[in-house]
Design a protein around this motif. Structure first.
Motif, PDB file in Angstrom:
ATOM      1  N   ASN A   1       0.815  -1.220   0.000  1.00  0.00           N
ATOM      2  CA  ASN A   1       0.000   0.000   0.000  1.00  0.00           C
ATOM      3  C   ASN A   1       0.847   1.268   0.000  1.00  0.00           C
ATOM      4  O   ASN A   1       0.315   2.365   0.187  1.00  0.00           O
ATOM      5  CB  ASN A   1      -0.928   0.022   1.212  1.00  0.00           C
ATOM      6  CG  ASN A   1      -0.173   0.080   2.528  1.00  0.00           C
ATOM      7  OD1 ASN A   1       0.859  -0.570   2.672  1.00  0.00           O
ATOM      8  ND2 ASN A   1      -0.677   0.844   3.483  1.00  0.00           N
ATOM      9  N   CYS A   2       2.154   1.155  -0.231  1.00  0.00           N
ATOM     10  CA  CYS A   2       3.064   2.305  -0.223  1.00  0.00           C
ATOM     11  C   CYS A   2       3.755   2.445  -1.575  1.00  0.00           C
ATOM     12  O   CYS A   2       4.104   1.441  -2.221  1.00  0.00           O
ATOM     13  CB  CYS A   2       4.110   2.159   0.877  1.00  0.00           C
ATOM     14  SG  CYS A   2       3.419   2.121   2.544  1.00  0.00           S
TER      15      CYS A   2
ATOM     16  N   CYS B   1       1.803   6.253   1.617  1.00  0.00           N
ATOM     17  CA  CYS B   1       1.125   5.028   2.034  1.00  0.00           C
ATOM     18  C   CYS B   1      -0.356   5.324   2.254  1.00  0.00           C
ATOM     19  O   CYS B   1      -0.705   6.362   2.844  1.00  0.00           O
ATOM     20  CB  CYS B   1       1.727   4.470   3.321  1.00  0.00           C
ATOM     21  SG  CYS B   1       3.456   3.952   3.160  1.00  0.00           S
ATOM     22  N   THR B   2      -1.217   4.429   1.778  1.00  0.00           N
ATOM     23  CA  THR B   2      -2.662   4.664   1.816  1.00  0.00           C
ATOM     24  C   THR B   2      -3.358   3.702   2.765  1.00  0.00           C
ATOM     25  O   THR B   2      -2.905   2.568   2.966  1.00  0.00           O
ATOM     26  CB  THR B   2      -3.251   4.522   0.409  1.00  0.00           C
ATOM     27  OG1 THR B   2      -2.933   3.218  -0.100  1.00  0.00           O
ATOM     28  CG2 THR B   2      -2.681   5.579  -0.512  1.00  0.00           C
TER      29      THR B   2
ATOM     30  N   PRO C   1      -6.343   1.087   4.196  1.00  0.00           N
ATOM     31  CA  PRO C   1      -6.972  -0.044   3.503  1.00  0.00           C
ATOM     32  C   PRO C   1      -8.363   0.274   2.978  1.00  0.00           C
ATOM     33  O   PRO C   1      -8.816  -0.369   2.020  1.00  0.00           O
ATOM     34  CB  PRO C   1      -7.021  -1.131   4.585  1.00  0.00           C
ATOM     35  CG  PRO C   1      -6.950  -0.389   5.885  1.00  0.00           C
ATOM     36  CD  PRO C   1      -6.121   0.821   5.629  1.00  0.00           C
TER      37      PRO C   1
ATOM     38  N   SER D   1     -11.529   2.579   1.253  1.00  0.00           N
ATOM     39  CA  SER D   1     -11.667   3.515   0.141  1.00  0.00           C
ATOM     40  C   SER D   1     -12.249   4.828   0.637  1.00  0.00           C
ATOM     41  O   SER D   1     -12.593   4.984   1.809  1.00  0.00           O
ATOM     42  CB  SER D   1     -12.561   2.905  -0.938  1.00  0.00           C
ATOM     43  OG  SER D   1     -13.842   2.629  -0.395  1.00  0.00           O
TER      44      SER D   1
ATOM     45  N   PRO E   1       3.596   3.385   6.953  1.00  0.00           N
ATOM     46  CA  PRO E   1       2.558   2.343   7.010  1.00  0.00           C
ATOM     47  C   PRO E   1       1.783   2.339   8.323  1.00  0.00           C
ATOM     48  O   PRO E   1       0.584   2.010   8.334  1.00  0.00           O
ATOM     49  CB  PRO E   1       3.356   1.042   6.831  1.00  0.00           C
ATOM     50  CG  PRO E   1       4.592   1.459   6.113  1.00  0.00           C
ATOM     51  CD  PRO E   1       4.924   2.814   6.649  1.00  0.00           C
TER      52      PRO E   1
ATOM     53  N   ALA F   1      -0.781   4.978   8.001  1.00  0.00           N
ATOM     54  CA  ALA F   1      -1.814   4.520   7.059  1.00  0.00           C
ATOM     55  C   ALA F   1      -2.755   3.524   7.727  1.00  0.00           C
ATOM     56  O   ALA F   1      -3.970   3.552   7.483  1.00  0.00           O
ATOM     57  CB  ALA F   1      -1.156   3.904   5.836  1.00  0.00           C
TER      58      ALA F   1
END
Length: 625
Positions: A325-326, A338-339, A341, A343, A366, A369
């Motif tokens: 996710n990064c 980094c996002t 999980p 939406s 992370p 995030a």
């Protein structure tokens, strides 16, 4: 330009001058030794472990440096040179610069002098630049007080004109009597001195120099251009540039910024040069503003004696693989995104590491995030394309990252925070003061005012931050000899160095005006500030700095719930003791086998870390909804 006019211009730029506050130079202390090395006459004072070599300017002798010789001979071995033809010394035949610089290196070899700092005024400063281009490895540093690597009037003449003027100067030797030469000097000194009595005091001293030798020095200097060779001058160089509007306006330099720009352009090829202005002073600034000159030289010497250190350790010292996710980013900023999980739109947090540089806070992106934030670590120095040291770092680096973050479809651009530790905490406060889009700040062991950064030689010689291309004011490092000596002894003994002494001395030595100028306008922050500190921070006084930030905000009626928390038994890097007492760092290694003391205890750091992270998550959860 006629020879007479050239001599007048040379004296304007290079000769000795004083102002009313010091009508005569102070008497020189008795030297402990006097000797000659080739063309150089040398006097010695003091017996300290490190050496300084003073070189006077055109027509001057060591008497012009008398105040500095008395000051520095307590802690250093001080040598002062008299150049041939000046101050009663006999003139020599043959080339002057090459002969005297050759004799300088012989002087160092004969006396077993290791890496001295050369301090020159005017012509002596020009010689300092020349020595730095010849054998920088044999010098510890160079200070030039209004001495340049090229004669100023040569900048505005063609090579043919320069050669013609030099030839005319040489042809003039023997045609001017000492009385005529002294008349020219009196005329020029009248522009540089505020009282006729000052001119009367200085003239007998400069009259001890040989007019013919003076003209030969001028002729050589006129044809000298060291600028193409300055890239070889890798030694640290401090160029002190005086400014007096009533004088500089005569040579079409109307402001102090204009003169700084002019001088910086001349020495731009030197890789480690710093131009420092001395306002309200003229060519002979050691008489006009003696305290400023003494402080600037002392500070420069202190930085040379300080070992290279890092002000903070990051949670990741080695490269690490990024989770799925990064994403690493290279343009228009360098860092990692980094996002979360889930939406949809999320709040975002910018992450700024300390003086370790690079993108090390990508290691904790992370973690942010996972708590529901778009986490963006930002490198602001130490990566290709960025400043390589903590000097002249543009705040706009954070602005570019902020623009990218706000444009993302998964970011709520009304809910953006910033987190920084140590120097990153310093920058976080500055960035939030600059960009109103930042709505919450966590500053871990920060400073709310600017300090000097660390240059390529590991020395804090320039301010850390710039905005709009202009260097922001900072608190200068104190020249506290006691603190420097103790830190130097700890370094030599491979003991943890107590750098806090130097920061404490620097803050104590700073004037209220300096502190206020260096203080960031944090009242402009459009959100609350959470300031975290270690009660046993041995690197700098983060509890006091946080308290100062809170007092500043309160006095300016900052309309947010600002808060400072001090953790007992916690050191400078307590926040990174995330995995229990065994992960707490109490010292940080530096090159040479030494270390710096960070403070705290293993248990104290671990307990503080656990408490602080809970506070951080609560703070961001409340402020970035």
């Amino acid at each position: 330009m006629s020879p007479r006019a050239l001599v007048a211009a040379a004296l304007f730029w290079m000769s000795c001058a004083v102002v009313a506050r010091a009508s005569v130079p102070a008497p020189l202390p008795p030297p402990v030794a006097t000797f000659d090395v080739g063309s150089l006459h040398v006097q010695q004072w003091g017996s300290g472990p490190k050496s300084l070599v003073f070189i006077p300017g055109l027509t001057c002798g060591p008497w012009e440096w008398s105040g500095q010789i008395a000051l520095f001979s307590h802690d250093y071995t001080v040598y002062a040179l008299t150049l041939p033809g000046f101050d009663g010394r006999p003139a020599i035949s043959g080339p002057l610069f090459s002969t005297t610089t050759s004799d300088f290196w012989k002087f160092l070899a004969d006396r077993h002098i290791v890496k001295p700092v050369v301090i020159g005024h005017s012509l002596g400063g020009t010689m300092g630049f020349m020595l730095a281009t010849q054998h920088p490895e044999l010098l510890g540093g160079v200070v030039s007080l209004d001495g340049l690597p090229i004669f100023p009037s040569s900048l505005f003449m063609t090579p043919e004109q320069i050669k013609a003027q030099a030839a005319q100067l040489l042809a003039q030797i023997g045609s001017s009597t000492p009385q005529q030469f002294q008349s020219v000097e009196r005329q020029q000194l009248s522009y540089m001195l505020t009282a006729p009595s000052d001119v009367d005091a200085v003239l007998p001293l400069v009259a001890r120099s040989d007019p013919g030798a003076t003209l030969r020095w001028l002729a050589e200097d006129l044809e000298l251009d060291l600028r193409p060779h300055l890239s070889k001058a890798t030694v640290p160089i401090l160029l002190l540039a005086p400014f007096d509007e009533s004088v500089d306006s005569h040579v079409h330099i109307p402001t102090i910024d204009a003169k700084r720009t002019f001088y910086a352009g001349i020495v731009k090829n030197a890789p480690n040069v710093h131009v420092l202005m001395i306002d309200r002073s003229r060519h002979f600034a050691m008489y006009d503003e003696p305290q400023a000159v003494d402080d600037d030289i002392s500070q420069f010497l202190a930085t040379l004696n300080a070992p290279s250190v890092s002000l903070a350790q990051s949670p990741a010292a080695t490269p690490h693989p990024l989770p799925a996710n990064c994403t690493a980013v290279q343009q228009p900023f360098i860092g990692t995104i980094c996002t979360p999980p889930s939406s949809g739109k999320h709040p975002a947090i910018l992450l700024l590491g300390g003086s370790e540089g690079g993108d090390h806070l990508s290691a904790i992106a992370p973690l942010f995030a996972a708590h529901g934030y778009v986490a963006v670590s930002v490198a602001y120095f130490g990566e290709p394309g960025l400043p390589q040291t903590l000097v002249d770092v543009p705040v706009e680096t954070i602005g570019r990252a902020l623009d990218v973050v706000r444009a993302r479809v998964d970011v709520d651009d009304e809910e953006i925070g910033i987190f920084g530790g140590s120097k990153g905490g310093e920058l976080a406060l500055l960035a939030a003061s600059t960009y109103p889009q930042i709505k919450a700040v966590v500053a871990d062991v920060p400073s709310p005012f600017a300090w000097q950064g660390i240059d390529a030689y590991g020395q804090p010689q320039k301010c850390s931050w710039t905005l709009g291309g202009r260097e922001l004011p900072c608190i200068p490092e104190s020249a506290s000899s006691a603190a420097s000596r103790r830190i130097g002894a700890e370094y030599a003994a491979h003991q943890p160095m107590q750098l806090r002494m130097l920061y404490d001395a620097s803050l104590q030595a700073a004037t209220p005006a300096q502190i206020l100028a260096a203080f960031f306008p944090i009242e402009r922050i459009h959100g609350p500030v959470l300031c975290l500190s270690g009660g046993d921070d041995e690197l700098w006084d983060s509890p006091e700095y946080c308290n100062m930030a809170m007092e500043y905000l309160h006095a300016r009626h900052h309309p947010y719930a600002d808060r400072a928390i001090e953790y007992a038994n916690a050191g400078h890097t307590f926040l990174w003791a995330m995995h229990g007492p065994q992960s707490a760092a109490l010292t940080a290694p530096v090159p040479g086998g030494a270390s710096i003391a960070l403070g705290g205890t293993a248990d104290g750091n671990a307990q503080a870390s656990a408490q602080a992270w809970r506070v951080i998550w609560q703070f961001f959860s409340k402020e970035l909804e």
